[in-house]
Design a protein around this motif. Structure first.
Motif, PDB file in Angstrom:
ATOM      1  N   GLY A 119      -3.886 -25.170  -0.612  1.00 31.90           N
ATOM      2  CA  GLY A 119      -2.571 -24.099  -0.658  1.00 31.90           C
ATOM      3  C   GLY A 119      -3.131 -22.869  -1.130  1.00 31.90           C
ATOM      4  N   PRO A 120      -2.447 -21.939  -1.218  1.00 32.23           N
ATOM      5  CA  PRO A 120      -2.852 -20.436  -1.411  1.00 32.23           C
ATOM      6  C   PRO A 120      -2.980 -20.162  -2.691  1.00 32.23           C
ATOM      7  N   GLY A 121      -2.907 -20.959  -3.650  1.00 27.18           N
ATOM      8  CA  GLY A 121      -2.942 -20.951  -5.462  1.00 27.18           C
ATOM      9  C   GLY A 121      -2.025 -19.804  -5.647  1.00 27.18           C
ATOM     10  N   GLY A 122      -1.999 -19.059  -6.599  1.00 21.08           N
ATOM     11  CA  GLY A 122      -0.983 -18.185  -7.124  1.00 21.08           C
ATOM     12  C   GLY A 122      -1.373 -17.266  -8.177  1.00 21.08           C
ATOM     13  N   TYR A 123      -0.338 -16.715  -8.995  1.00 25.02           N
ATOM     14  CA  TYR A 123      -0.490 -15.959 -10.001  1.00 25.02           C
ATOM     15  C   TYR A 123       0.205 -16.662 -11.360  1.00 25.02           C
ATOM     16  N   VAL A 124      -0.573 -16.465 -12.555  1.00 22.29           N
ATOM     17  CA  VAL A 124       0.192 -16.773 -13.617  1.00 22.29           C
ATOM     18  C   VAL A 124       0.063 -15.905 -14.944  1.00 22.29           C
ATOM     19  N   GLN A 125       0.966 -15.855 -15.556  1.00 20.59           N
ATOM     20  CA  GLN A 125       0.998 -14.803 -16.922  1.00 20.59           C
ATOM     21  C   GLN A 125       1.506 -15.640 -17.900  1.00 20.59           C
ATOM     22  N   SER A 126       0.949 -15.328 -18.991  1.00 19.25           N
ATOM     23  CA  SER A 126       1.444 -15.586 -20.397  1.00 19.25           C
ATOM     24  C   SER A 126       1.870 -14.327 -21.144  1.00 19.25           C
ATOM     25  N   LEU A 127       3.169 -14.095 -21.522  1.00 21.36           N
ATOM     26  CA  LEU A 127       3.739 -13.191 -22.246  1.00 21.36           C
ATOM     27  C   LEU A 127       4.102 -13.530 -23.721  1.00 21.36           C
ATOM     28  N   VAL A 128       3.585 -12.870 -24.686  1.00 18.52           N
ATOM     29  CA  VAL A 128       3.704 -13.578 -26.078  1.00 18.52           C
ATOM     30  C   VAL A 128       4.491 -12.138 -26.918  1.00 18.52           C
ATOM     31  N   PHE A 129       5.476 -12.331 -27.633  1.00 16.37           N
ATOM     32  CA  PHE A 129       6.190 -11.468 -28.421  1.00 16.37           C
ATOM     33  C   PHE A 129       6.779 -12.121 -29.507  1.00 16.37           C
ATOM     34  N   PRO A 130       7.432 -11.239 -30.505  1.00 13.81           N
ATOM     35  CA  PRO A 130       8.033 -11.974 -31.633  1.00 13.81           C
ATOM     36  C   PRO A 130       9.450 -12.158 -31.302  1.00 13.81           C
ATOM     37  N   SER A 131       9.918 -13.329 -31.809  1.00 15.77           N
ATOM     38  CA  SER A 131      11.502 -13.734 -31.653  1.00 15.77           C
ATOM     39  C   SER A 131      12.249 -12.752 -32.183  1.00 15.77           C
ATOM     40  N   THR A 132      13.477 -12.497 -31.564  1.00 18.14           N
ATOM     41  CA  THR A 132      14.508 -11.379 -32.217  1.00 18.14           C
ATOM     42  C   THR A 132      15.196 -12.186 -33.213  1.00 18.14           C
ATOM     43  N   VAL A 133      15.110 -13.137 -33.611  1.00 19.67           N
ATOM     44  CA  VAL A 133      16.140 -13.728 -34.487  1.00 19.67           C
ATOM     45  C   VAL A 133      15.209 -14.664 -35.803  1.00 19.67           C
ATOM     46  N   GLY A 155      -3.340 -24.020 -15.830  1.00 23.47           N
ATOM     47  CA  GLY A 155      -3.567 -25.556 -15.929  1.00 23.47           C
ATOM     48  C   GLY A 155      -2.485 -26.405 -15.530  1.00 23.47           C
ATOM     49  N   LYS A 156      -1.248 -25.987 -16.164  1.00 26.52           N
ATOM     50  CA  LYS A 156       0.103 -26.914 -15.964  1.00 26.52           C
ATOM     51  C   LYS A 156       0.548 -26.621 -14.761  1.00 26.52           C
ATOM     52  N   ALA A 157       0.490 -25.104 -14.154  1.00 27.45           N
ATOM     53  CA  ALA A 157       0.901 -24.676 -13.035  1.00 27.45           C
ATOM     54  C   ALA A 157       0.244 -25.269 -11.772  1.00 27.45           C
ATOM     55  N   VAL A 187      -5.277 -17.322  -9.624  1.00 27.90           N
ATOM     56  CA  VAL A 187      -5.906 -18.592  -9.531  1.00 27.90           C
ATOM     57  C   VAL A 187      -6.115 -18.989  -8.225  1.00 27.90           C
ATOM     58  N   HIS A 188      -7.419 -19.683  -7.714  1.00 29.56           N
ATOM     59  CA  HIS A 188      -7.564 -20.068  -6.574  1.00 29.56           C
ATOM     60  C   HIS A 188      -7.316 -21.790  -6.765  1.00 29.56           C
ATOM     61  N   THR A 189      -7.006 -22.389  -5.602  1.00 33.72           N
ATOM     62  CA  THR A 189      -6.771 -23.955  -5.729  1.00 33.72           C
ATOM     63  C   THR A 189      -7.565 -24.594  -4.457  1.00 33.72           C
ATOM     64  N   ALA A 190      -7.895 -25.728  -4.717  1.00 35.70           N
ATOM     65  CA  ALA A 190      -8.492 -26.526  -3.679  1.00 35.70           C
ATOM     66  C   ALA A 190      -7.650 -26.677  -2.308  1.00 35.70           C
ATOM     67  N   GLY A 250      -4.354 -29.648  -5.786  1.00 37.03           N
ATOM     68  CA  GLY A 250      -5.783 -29.888  -5.654  1.00 37.03           C
ATOM     69  C   GLY A 250      -6.614 -29.743  -6.941  1.00 37.03           C
ATOM     70  N   GLY A 251      -5.920 -28.903  -7.679  1.00 38.56           N
ATOM     71  CA  GLY A 251      -6.890 -28.556  -8.858  1.00 38.56           C
ATOM     72  C   GLY A 251      -7.293 -26.979  -8.684  1.00 38.56           C
ATOM     73  N   ILE A 252      -7.592 -26.310  -9.785  1.00 37.52           N
ATOM     74  CA  ILE A 252      -8.164 -24.745 -10.029  1.00 37.52           C
ATOM     75  C   ILE A 252      -9.593 -24.706  -9.637  1.00 37.52           C
ATOM     76  N   THR A 253      -9.911 -23.850  -8.543  1.00 33.09           N
ATOM     77  CA  THR A 253     -11.419 -23.813  -8.204  1.00 33.09           C
ATOM     78  C   THR A 253     -11.864 -22.461  -9.092  1.00 33.09           C
ATOM     79  N   SER A 254     -11.297 -21.409  -8.981  1.00 30.02           N
ATOM     80  CA  SER A 254     -11.687 -20.258  -9.859  1.00 30.02           C
ATOM     81  C   SER A 254     -10.531 -19.626 -10.128  1.00 30.02           C
ATOM     82  N   HIS A 255     -10.652 -18.470 -10.918  1.00 35.59           N
ATOM     83  CA  HIS A 255      -9.777 -17.485 -11.348  1.00 35.59           C
ATOM     84  C   HIS A 255     -10.302 -16.040 -11.512  1.00 35.59           C
ATOM     85  N   GLU A 256      -9.262 -15.240 -11.442  1.00 31.45           N
ATOM     86  CA  GLU A 256      -9.672 -13.664 -11.913  1.00 31.45           C
ATOM     87  C   GLU A 256      -8.681 -12.970 -12.737  1.00 31.45           C
TER      88      GLU A 256
END
Length: 303
Positions: free
Chosen positions: A240-254, A194-196, A235-238, A208-214
């Protein structure tokens, strides 16, 4: 000259043996054990010349008296203030029992924090190499630590805004009760998309907003020697070409090892970075001052 204290780890007087993270404006809940202080060499005992030793004793006594006088003078100067008639500057820092840190306590000099080829997340104790053709901006609307493609373009959904073909941010997971990396990644991916590509932080619909995603990926992954989880969408957008988004989560090292979220947003189409760069960057994440890898120092990542 600004008197603002930069973000960093500083001693917490409310918890001896512990450092607490100062984010530049307030103390946070992040703590870590104090790193051991370097041991100071102990000077050898004074040895006087001659068999009587009286001259040596007198010398030590005179030196001690001089140190006492100098110490008293310095203490008086600190208590009374300078001789320029100025008043002591008072900070508007936090009210918790730990003292407001001073800029001199911040680590400086050469190292990962000053390496222009690295994105350094001091709070979470990690570094990421900055790919060729990317930059780390001095400031962004989003307070998250950011690197992005150096070249911008006019957003397809808003001609008054600028967009970037690739963006990577790091942040600490907050305002959530979830502790599982998998659950956090699955929850965060919609926010990252959503933020991207839906609305930027100021509410502009720059694509133009997200129209769909896979969903392209949902899997465990090793990051900086820790087990994490990543979720990737196309993600597909209204507009432009849309794009790819990824969320990576892991424990902090400190510190308390709070979960870290690394968000990727790559435009699709010929203008965007290759999708494989997401995997390359994930593999290149290192703990700060990693003795084997140099914390990512010297890494060269091509887009």
């Amino acid at each position: 000259m600004s008197n603002a204290t930069p973000p960093g780890w500083y001693p917490d007087s409310a918890a001896p043996g512990t450092d607490r993270w100062w984010d530049g404006t307030a103390w946070t809940a992040h703590t870590r054990p104090n790193p051991p202080a370097p041991q100071q060499p102990v000077p050898p005992p004074y040895a006087s010349r001659g068999s009587g030793g009286g001259g040596g004793v007198r010398t030590v006594a005179i030196a001690t008296a001089v140190l006492v006088v100098v110490g008293a003078s310095v203490t008086g100067a600190v208590l009374l203030g300078g001789d320029d008639g100025g008043t002591e500057s008072k900070s508007s820092g936090p009210t918790r029992s730990a003292p407001l840190p001073t800029a001199t306590a911040t680590a400086g000099g050469d190292g990962p924090a000053t390496d222009p080829t690295l994105l350094v997340d001091q709070l979470n104790g990690i570094t990421l190499p900055i790919p060729d053709g990317w930059e780390k901006p001095e400031s962004t609307v989003d307070k998250a630590l950011t690197m992005r493609t150096a070249d911008s373009y006019t957003c397809p959904g808003d001609s008054s805004a600028f967009c970037y073909h690739g963006t990577v941010t790091t942040r600490t997971a907050s305002e959530t009760d979830l502790t599982s990396a998998e659950a956090l990644a699955e929850q965060d991916i919609a926010t990252a998309a959503g933020k991207a590509y839906e609305e930027n932080i100021v509410g502009d619909r720059i694509h133009g907003g997200i129209t769909s995603h896979e969903q392209l990926r949902s899997a465990s992954v090793s990051v900086a020697g820790r087990t994490g989880y990543e979720v990737r969408w196309r993600v597909h957008t209204a507009k432009g070409p849309g794009g790819y988004v990824q969320s990576l989560v892991f424990p902090s090292t400190v510190g308390s090892e709070s979960p870290v979220i690394v968000r990727y947003a790559f435009d699709a189409g010929p203008g965007g970075p290759p999708l494989a760069l997401m995997d390359t960057l994930t593999r290149a994440i290192r703990p700060i001052d990693d003795s084997e890898t140099g914390g990512g120092v010297g890494s060269s990542v091509a887009p």
